[in-house]
Design an enzyme around this catalytic site. Structure first.
Site, PDB file in Angstrom:
ATOM      1  N   TYR A 130       0.855  -1.179   0.000  1.00 53.22           N
ATOM      2  CA  TYR A 130       0.000   0.000   0.000  1.00 53.22           C
ATOM      3  C   TYR A 130       0.895   1.235   0.000  1.00 53.22           C
ATOM      4  O   TYR A 130       1.374   1.675   1.037  1.00 53.22           O
ATOM      5  CB  TYR A 130      -1.015  -0.084   1.163  1.00 53.22           C
ATOM      6  CG  TYR A 130      -2.013  -1.145   0.818  1.00 53.22           C
ATOM      7  CD1 TYR A 130      -1.653  -2.491   0.892  1.00 53.22           C
ATOM      8  CD2 TYR A 130      -3.255  -0.826   0.297  1.00 53.22           C
ATOM      9  CE1 TYR A 130      -2.521  -3.487   0.477  1.00 53.22           C
ATOM     10  CE2 TYR A 130      -4.130  -1.817  -0.103  1.00 53.22           C
ATOM     11  CZ  TYR A 130      -3.760  -3.146  -0.015  1.00 53.22           C
ATOM     12  OH  TYR A 130      -4.615  -4.123  -0.432  1.00 53.22           O
ATOM     13  N   LYS A 183       4.550 -15.028   0.068  1.00 57.87           N
ATOM     14  CA  LYS A 183       4.963 -15.337  -1.297  1.00 57.87           C
ATOM     15  C   LYS A 183       6.489 -15.368  -1.304  1.00 57.87           C
ATOM     16  O   LYS A 183       7.163 -14.705  -2.115  1.00 57.87           O
ATOM     17  CB  LYS A 183       4.392 -14.259  -2.256  1.00 57.87           C
ATOM     18  CG  LYS A 183       4.586 -14.530  -3.721  1.00 57.87           C
ATOM     19  CD  LYS A 183       3.657 -15.569  -4.310  1.00 57.87           C
ATOM     20  CE  LYS A 183       3.992 -15.837  -5.758  1.00 57.87           C
ATOM     21  NZ  LYS A 183       3.239 -16.970  -6.344  1.00 57.87           N
ATOM     22  N   ASP A 216      -0.954 -17.937  -3.393  1.00 63.81           N
ATOM     23  CA  ASP A 216      -1.787 -18.449  -4.496  1.00 63.81           C
ATOM     24  C   ASP A 216      -2.352 -19.822  -4.149  1.00 63.81           C
ATOM     25  O   ASP A 216      -3.536 -20.107  -4.376  1.00 63.81           O
ATOM     26  CB  ASP A 216      -1.022 -18.464  -5.833  1.00 63.81           C
ATOM     27  CG  ASP A 216       0.453 -18.818  -5.695  1.00 63.81           C
ATOM     28  OD1 ASP A 216       0.985 -18.757  -4.575  1.00 63.81           O
ATOM     29  OD2 ASP A 216       1.088 -19.147  -6.713  1.00 63.81           O
ATOM     30  N   ASP A 240      -5.904  -8.381   2.429  1.00 62.33           N
ATOM     31  CA  ASP A 240      -7.022  -7.646   1.831  1.00 62.33           C
ATOM     32  C   ASP A 240      -7.757  -8.552   0.845  1.00 62.33           C
ATOM     33  O   ASP A 240      -8.997  -8.663   0.855  1.00 62.33           O
ATOM     34  CB  ASP A 240      -6.438  -6.415   1.116  1.00 62.33           C
ATOM     35  CG  ASP A 240      -7.478  -5.360   0.815  1.00 62.33           C
ATOM     36  OD1 ASP A 240      -8.628  -5.497   1.274  1.00 62.33           O
ATOM     37  OD2 ASP A 240      -7.145  -4.387   0.122  1.00 62.33           O
ATOM     38  N   ASP A 244     -11.629 -10.819   1.338  1.00 64.66           N
ATOM     39  CA  ASP A 244     -12.819 -10.704   0.477  1.00 64.66           C
ATOM     40  C   ASP A 244     -13.265 -12.098   0.043  1.00 64.66           C
ATOM     41  O   ASP A 244     -14.463 -12.395  -0.023  1.00 64.66           O
ATOM     42  CB  ASP A 244     -12.518  -9.860  -0.772  1.00 64.66           C
ATOM     43  CG  ASP A 244     -12.893  -8.392  -0.585  1.00 64.66           C
ATOM     44  OD1 ASP A 244     -12.779  -7.903   0.557  1.00 64.66           O
ATOM     45  OD2 ASP A 244     -13.291  -7.730  -1.572  1.00 64.66           O
TER      46      ASP A 244
END
Ligand code: NAD
Length: 354
Positions: A130, A183, A216, A240, A244
């Site tokens: 961000y 990751k 992933d 984030d 969702d």
């Protein structure tokens, strides 16, 4: 408890009004002595004060016990020099609200495409990809030439340590399992550091089991077997996105509650945006913000040692669960009520408790 409430953009005013009605009901039922003061941010503030948020508002928020921030049309706010500041970032950064705690679970009576689950995504909130919160001055995105852009990601030991500790502490009071999501196969240094620090902090919690997944693969695991997870700790952007996904797996993004917590302050905030596609139609699900407000009461209960706030938070969650089962909720979760009526039904249910 003093709370500042900001209605927000898009569906914000509708879901905030429903949230306020529910808070007033628990205030009466549990004698909380809640004082709720309305303020503005986002488009309303840009129009009135020439900026989406102001220092004066921040100072007010610092004086109270909690903030409820309605959804913001952050995509509209592109130029800070014109007062178009992302209010979400502004409060998270200014109040050092480093832990974004986003629970998700399946409900009886609500069809989910996956097995029953009950988990929490613990997302780092103050750095990561961000770009608007990574620099002492300026922004972490650079347009090098008209055709070349660079976005910088900052990861620090301090932020990794404190988000890991939040996750392990939460897991201790739940199913005692933490999953680290990263990751590190490509972000070898930064995510390598994140994993190492999470494991180091985990040693302070020997009763909590730990595993880790690449982000992933984690998306696939969450769809395949979400019941395997308890507390998921991850960096800002991965949290984030995954939250969702977990909200939608639980039935609707309209159930996506969250609290942004720091050492001294906390902010309730639905995990979704301002949903302009459904604004002003009395169809938005207010549970996201109502359950976020319940999380804020829970946070305050721990902080102040006042158990009645924790009882009020639990009552909101319990009555919401029973209304989902009886379908006295909005259409996105199988009901037939509007936003306003859903808030009213929950308030009525709370006032009717023994
Ligand atoms: P969104 O999260 O607002 O909406 C995505 C989808 O979910 C839409 O179909 C919407 O109708 C639905 N939805 C969202 N909340 C719902 C609710 N309570 N009940 C039922 N359905 C709901 O995402 P978007 O449309 O991509 O973004 C709209 C604006 O919100 C943009 O300006 C974006 O930048 C902003 N946004 C802000 C935040 C934040 O402040 N934390 C988060 C995400 C998006």
């Amino acid at each position: 408890m003093k709370i500042i409430m900001i209605a927000g953009d898009g569906i914000g005013p509708e879901i905030s009004a429903a949230t306020k009605e529910v808070l007033q009901a628990v205030n009466t039922k549990f004698k909380l002595g809640l004082q709720i003061e309305d303020e503005i941010a986002g488009h309303a503030s840009l129009k009135m004060h020439g900026a989406t948020v102001t220092e004066a508002l921040l100072n007010k928020v610092k004086q109270v016990d909690g903030l409820i921030l309605g959804p913001m049309s952050t995509y509209d706010f592109k130029d800070e020099a014109k007062g178009e500041i992302n209010p979400s970032k502004f409060f998270r950064k200014s109040l050092d609200l480093y832990a974004n705690i986003r629970p998700a679970k399946t409900y009886q009576g609500l069809r989910s495409p996956v097995s029953d689950f009950d988990l929490i995504v613990v997302r780092e909130n103050t750095e990561g990809f961000y770009a608007d919160r990574n620099m002492e001055q300026g922004n972490g995105e650079i347009l090098v030439t008209p055709d070349v852009a660079i976005s910088l990601r900052r990861i620090t030991r301090q932020c990794c340590e404190r988000i890991a500790r939040t996750a392990f502490e939460l897991a201790q009071s739940r199913k005692k399992h933490v999953t680290i999501v990263h990751k590190a196969n490509v972000l070898k240094i930064a995510d390598g550091m994140f994993i190492d620090i999470c494991h180091q902090v985990g040693k302070e919690f020997p009763e909590v089991s730990i595993d880790d997944f690449i982000v992933d693969a984690m998306a696939a695991h969450l769809v395949r077997a979400p019941q395997k997870f308890d507390v998921i700790v991850t960096t800002n952007m991965f949290g984030d996105i995954l939250s969702d996904l977990t909200a939608e797996l639980s039935g609707s993004l309209g159930l996506a509650a969250s609290v942004n917590a720091g050492t001294h302050h906390a902010m309730a905030q639905a995990a979704h945006g301002s949903a302009p596609d459904i604004a002003n139609q009395n169809i938005a699900n207010p549970y996201s913000l109502i359950l976020s407000a319940a999380q804020l009461l829970e946070w305050y209960s721990h902080r102040s040692g006042k158990s009645e706030f924790g009882q009020a938070a639990k009552a909101i969650a319990d009555v919401a669960t029973s209304l989902i089962l009886s379908k006295e909720v909005t259409k996105d979760i199988g009901g037939h009520l509007g936003t306003k009526e859903t808030g009213a039904a929950l308030a009525k249910g709370l006032l009717a408790l023994d």
